[in-house]
Design a protein around this motif. Structure first.
Motif, PDB file in Angstrom:
ATOM      1  N   UNK A  17     -29.664 -35.963  42.463  1.00  0.00           N
ATOM      2  CA  UNK A  17     -30.744 -35.595  43.386  1.00  0.00           C
ATOM      3  C   UNK A  17     -31.656 -34.553  42.756  1.00  0.00           C
ATOM      4  N   UNK A  18     -31.084 -33.582  42.079  1.00  0.00           N
ATOM      5  CA  UNK A  18     -31.870 -32.531  41.430  1.00  0.00           C
ATOM      6  C   UNK A  18     -32.854 -33.127  40.422  1.00  0.00           C
ATOM      7  N   UNK A  19     -32.422 -34.145  39.705  1.00  0.00           N
ATOM      8  CA  UNK A  19     -33.260 -34.753  38.666  1.00  0.00           C
ATOM      9  C   UNK A  19     -34.029 -35.978  39.149  1.00  0.00           C
ATOM     10  N   UNK A  20     -33.784 -36.406  40.367  1.00  0.00           N
ATOM     11  CA  UNK A  20     -34.476 -37.576  40.892  1.00  0.00           C
ATOM     12  C   UNK A  20     -34.126 -38.858  40.151  1.00  0.00           C
ATOM     13  N   UNK A  21     -32.839 -38.984  39.781  1.00  0.00           N
ATOM     14  CA  UNK A  21     -32.377 -40.171  39.058  1.00  0.00           C
ATOM     15  C   UNK A  21     -31.262 -40.834  39.864  1.00  0.00           C
ATOM     16  N   UNK A  22     -30.964 -42.093  39.552  1.00  0.00           N
ATOM     17  CA  UNK A  22     -29.879 -42.780  40.264  1.00  0.00           C
ATOM     18  C   UNK A  22     -28.515 -42.140  39.998  1.00  0.00           C
ATOM     19  N   UNK A  23     -27.612 -42.339  40.945  1.00  0.00           N
ATOM     20  CA  UNK A  23     -26.229 -41.894  40.832  1.00  0.00           C
ATOM     21  C   UNK A  23     -25.334 -43.115  40.898  1.00  0.00           C
ATOM     22  N   UNK A  24     -24.415 -43.244  39.953  1.00  0.00           N
ATOM     23  CA  UNK A  24     -23.443 -44.344  39.956  1.00  0.00           C
ATOM     24  C   UNK A  24     -22.055 -43.764  40.192  1.00  0.00           C
ATOM     25  N   UNK A  25     -21.462 -44.124  41.293  1.00  0.00           N
ATOM     26  CA  UNK A  25     -20.110 -43.692  41.638  1.00  0.00           C
ATOM     27  C   UNK A  25     -19.124 -44.587  40.890  1.00  0.00           C
ATOM     28  N   UNK A  26     -18.429 -44.011  39.917  1.00  0.00           N
ATOM     29  CA  UNK A  26     -17.519 -44.783  39.078  1.00  0.00           C
ATOM     30  C   UNK A  26     -16.467 -45.547  39.852  1.00  0.00           C
ATOM     31  N   UNK A  27     -15.994 -44.994  40.957  1.00  0.00           N
ATOM     32  CA  UNK A  27     -14.965 -45.677  41.744  1.00  0.00           C
ATOM     33  C   UNK A  27     -15.439 -47.037  42.242  1.00  0.00           C
ATOM     34  N   UNK A  28     -16.730 -47.195  42.463  1.00  0.00           N
ATOM     35  CA  UNK A  28     -17.259 -48.459  42.971  1.00  0.00           C
ATOM     36  C   UNK A  28     -17.247 -49.564  41.913  1.00  0.00           C
ATOM     37  N   UNK A  29     -17.011 -49.204  40.665  1.00  0.00           N
ATOM     38  CA  UNK A  29     -16.974 -50.178  39.579  1.00  0.00           C
ATOM     39  C   UNK A  29     -15.566 -50.717  39.325  1.00  0.00           C
ATOM     40  N   UNK A  56     -19.027 -49.729  33.445  1.00  0.00           N
ATOM     41  CA  UNK A  56     -19.762 -48.463  33.457  1.00  0.00           C
ATOM     42  C   UNK A  56     -20.631 -48.332  32.209  1.00  0.00           C
ATOM     43  N   UNK A  57     -20.100 -48.734  31.068  1.00  0.00           N
ATOM     44  CA  UNK A  57     -20.882 -48.703  29.831  1.00  0.00           C
ATOM     45  C   UNK A  57     -22.143 -49.554  29.976  1.00  0.00           C
ATOM     46  N   UNK A  58     -22.013 -50.731  30.582  1.00  0.00           N
ATOM     47  CA  UNK A  58     -23.169 -51.612  30.779  1.00  0.00           C
ATOM     48  C   UNK A  58     -24.208 -50.949  31.677  1.00  0.00           C
ATOM     49  N   UNK A  59     -23.756 -50.250  32.719  1.00  0.00           N
ATOM     50  CA  UNK A  59     -24.689 -49.561  33.628  1.00  0.00           C
ATOM     51  C   UNK A  59     -25.389 -48.415  32.891  1.00  0.00           C
ATOM     52  N   UNK A  60     -24.656 -47.707  32.059  1.00  0.00           N
ATOM     53  CA  UNK A  60     -25.231 -46.616  31.269  1.00  0.00           C
ATOM     54  C   UNK A  60     -26.253 -47.179  30.277  1.00  0.00           C
ATOM     55  N   UNK A  61     -25.915 -48.271  29.612  1.00  0.00           N
ATOM     56  CA  UNK A  61     -26.826 -48.905  28.654  1.00  0.00           C
ATOM     57  C   UNK A  61     -28.109 -49.376  29.351  1.00  0.00           C
ATOM     58  N   UNK A  62     -27.944 -49.952  30.531  1.00  0.00           N
ATOM     59  CA  UNK A  62     -29.099 -50.423  31.296  1.00  0.00           C
ATOM     60  C   UNK A  62     -30.051 -49.259  31.610  1.00  0.00           C
ATOM     61  N   UNK A  71     -26.870 -40.497  36.465  1.00  0.00           N
ATOM     62  CA  UNK A  71     -25.694 -39.645  36.545  1.00  0.00           C
ATOM     63  C   UNK A  71     -24.545 -40.528  37.002  1.00  0.00           C
ATOM     64  N   UNK A  72     -23.429 -40.452  36.292  1.00  0.00           N
ATOM     65  CA  UNK A  72     -22.258 -41.277  36.593  1.00  0.00           C
ATOM     66  C   UNK A  72     -21.067 -40.365  36.861  1.00  0.00           C
ATOM     67  N   UNK A  73     -20.329 -40.664  37.903  1.00  0.00           N
ATOM     68  CA  UNK A  73     -19.042 -39.985  38.092  1.00  0.00           C
ATOM     69  C   UNK A  73     -17.963 -40.926  37.570  1.00  0.00           C
TER      70      UNK A  73
END
Length: 157
Positions: A17-29, A56-62, A71-73
């Motif tokens: 939220x601070x950076x205005x970027x998407x957040x990916x919750x690792x548990x959902x993967x 998760x790597x694919x989401x980070x690469x994307x 940001x990924x947890x």
């Protein structure tokens, strides 16, 4: 990164939220089989985590390819897991949320509707390999409030 219950989701969401970027919750993967295994009180092994980490790597690469930031947890407990995630973006940085097992266990016990039982905390601490000096990132004490942790992450660049 860090063991279950250390605050990855809370801090990750605030940082995103601070950076205005998407957040990916690792548990959902996690695939359903992983969730079922953990729900039954059985720890995941490297084979269980392989597909999850690749997703998760694919989401980070994307995010890297799109230049959107992300940001990924993710527990990222072992160095080889972090190396696999870094293959998605070599500039990936980690914030290791670290704290005493008793505090983390209390946080886990207070959570509602989460599949990870407190009984798996010992296995997570056994698997945990803290950040090494050659890894980009910062280790933070979870006894600080989330806003302070976000501030420290931002200053660590």
């Amino acid at each position: 990164m860090g063991v279950s219950g250390c605050g990855k989701s809370t801090v990750g969401q605030a940082l995103a939220e601070h950076h205005g970027v998407p957040f990916a919750e690792g548990d959902q993967f996690h695939p359903a089989a992983n969730v079922a295994k953990m729900s039954a009180g059985m720890p995941l092994d490297d084979d269980d985590r392989a597909g999850w980490l690749l997703a998760l790597q694919a989401r980070i690469r994307e995010a890297r390819q799109q230049g959107t930031g992300l940001v990924v947890s993710c527990s990222a407990l072992k160095r080889r897991y972090r190396d696999l995630l870094r293959a998605g973006d070599p500039a990936l940085r980690f914030a290791h949320l670290s704290g005493p097992k008793e505090l983390i266990a209390a946080r886990m016990a207070a959570r509602v509707d989460h599949y990870m039982p407190t009984s798996l905390l010992d296995s997570q601490f056994r698997d945990l390999e803290p950040l090494q000096p050659d890894e980009a990132g910062i280790t933070l004490d979870i006894e600080s409030p989330p806003a302070v942790l976000v501030e420290r992450i931002n200053r660590s660049k």
